[in-house]
Scaffold this active site. Structure first.
Site, short mmCIF file in Angstrom:
data_model
loop_
_atom_site.label_atom_id
_atom_site.label_comp_id
_atom_site.label_asym_id
_atom_site.label_seq_id
_atom_site.Cartn_x
_atom_site.Cartn_y
_atom_site.Cartn_z
N ASP A 1 -15.69 -2.02 12.68
CA ASP A 1 -15.73 -0.90 11.93
C ASP A 1 -16.27 -1.18 10.58
O ASP A 1 -17.31 -0.20 10.04
CB ASP A 1 -14.54 -0.07 11.85
CG ASP A 1 -14.15 0.66 13.13
OD1 ASP A 1 -15.01 0.74 14.14
OD2 ASP A 1 -13.11 1.34 13.15
N ARG B 1 1.68 10.99 -10.90
CA ARG B 1 1.86 9.51 -11.21
C ARG B 1 2.06 8.79 -9.79
O ARG B 1 3.03 9.56 -8.98
CB ARG B 1 2.83 9.12 -12.18
CG ARG B 1 2.88 9.76 -13.52
CD ARG B 1 3.91 9.37 -14.43
NE ARG B 1 4.18 8.02 -14.70
CZ ARG B 1 5.09 7.42 -14.26
NH1 ARG B 1 6.31 7.91 -13.75
NH2 ARG B 1 5.34 6.08 -14.41
N ASP C 1 0.86 5.36 -6.88
CA ASP C 1 -0.21 3.99 -6.94
C ASP C 1 -1.53 4.26 -6.66
O ASP C 1 -2.35 3.39 -7.14
CB ASP C 1 0.52 3.32 -5.67
CG ASP C 1 1.69 2.41 -5.79
OD1 ASP C 1 2.24 2.55 -7.04
OD2 ASP C 1 2.37 1.84 -4.85
N ALA D 1 2.15 6.40 -2.41
CA ALA D 1 3.35 6.27 -3.03
C ALA D 1 3.45 7.13 -4.23
O ALA D 1 3.85 6.38 -5.42
CB ALA D 1 3.63 4.73 -3.17
#
Length: 299
Positions: A80, A182, A184, A219
């Site tokens: 891919d 806020r 990751d 996250a």
């Protein structure tokens, strides 16, 4: 069956990496497929970077512009990642692509290496399913000036540095404030990319025919920050408010380092990537095989 395609470009893995045995295997596969395509009445040209890295000789070589101008089909041998790279480059030329996978099944390269001799002849004769995939066009703006731009078929990802804490980002859609987050990072994914990083981060699968894309936080600090599906006519702007060593990735193949205040603006590209699949192919076939749905039951 007579081929409706006159000139076929052969594109393979063209990154000089991996053991010599792998390079030999790739060259052998490319040579085998090239001879087979010629036997079907097509002229074969090889992408110049593919030929150089694989050591493939005896065929005309073309750069991307040459493939776009002269070829009416591209056969991609690899995974891919190879398809994503060449798909973005050839989208503006309208050259259709089909993929022959080496190794594990891909989501957009779907013909197994041991099946191409059976599946290619009817496709070359015009018996195929056609599939158009949306591209995103992203700009990184710094003090109102574009410092980086790229196309993405899978996703645009704003991500924190490897050693730092969370980033704070401000998200707008069509100029309207959505939220400050806020986390990751944040993923903006097309339907094609919804089965990649966005899926790992908890996002939904989007059928390729949906005219939309999905925003998926990575996250997030606040668990109420959930994925949201947007129309792909919308303009998404992501501003980096705080966080060290943050970056923007485009299909994980190009990268821009970010400074506080940088804005990543994502719009739908005017171009689409055109894929050809074997007759009878559906998106659900790919999902069943790639995601191992219904293993051990049914057909």
């Amino acid at each position: 069956m007579k081929s409706i395609f006159r000139q076929v470009a052969l594109i393979g893995k063209y990154h000089a990496a991996g053991p010599a045995a792998q390079a030999d295997s790739t060259r052998a596969a490319l040579e085998q497929i090239a001879r087979f395509v010629e036997s079907q009445g097509c002229e074969v040209a090889v992408h110049d970077e593919t030929a150089a890295i694989a050591g493939l000789e005896g065929y005309a070589t073309l750069d991307v512009a040459g493939i776009g101008a002269r070829c009416d089909l591209g056969r991609v041998v690899g995974g891919d990642g190879t398809m994503l790279g060449i798909g973005r480059q050839l989208a503006s030329h309208g050259v259709p692509l089909s993929g022959i996978i080496q190794g594990r099944l891909g989501c957009i390269t779907d013909i197994a290496l041991d099946q191409y001799a059976h599946l290619l002849p009817p496709m070359l004769a015009g018996e195929y399913e056609e599939d158009f995939r949306t591209l995103m066009h992203a700009h990184v703006l710094r003090d109102g000036r574009c410092v980086f731009e790229a196309l993405a078929m899978n996703d645009v990802v704003v991500h924190r540095g490897t050693t730092s804490g969370m980033v704070e980002i401000r998200v707008e859609v069509d100029g309207h404030f959505v939220a400050s987050q806020r986390a990751d990072g944040l993923i903006v994914a097309t339907p094609t990319g919804s089965s990649a990083y966005a899926l790992s981060a908890g996002g939904p699968l989007l059928h390729p025919s949906n005219p939309g894309w999905v925003l998926v936080p990575i996250a997030p600090h606040t668990l109420s920050n959930r994925p949201i599906v947007l129309p792909d006519a919308a303009e998404v702007a992501i501003e980096l408010v705080s966080g060290r060593d943050a970056s923007a990735n485009f299909d994980m193949q190009s990268l821009a380092e970010l400074l506080h205040g940088d804005r990543i603006v994502v719009r739908r590209s005017e171009h689409k990537v055109r894929f050809l699949h074997p007759r009878g192919w559906t998106y659900f076939d790919t999902l069943r095989k790639k995601l191992h749905w219904n293993e051990g039951g049914g057909t």
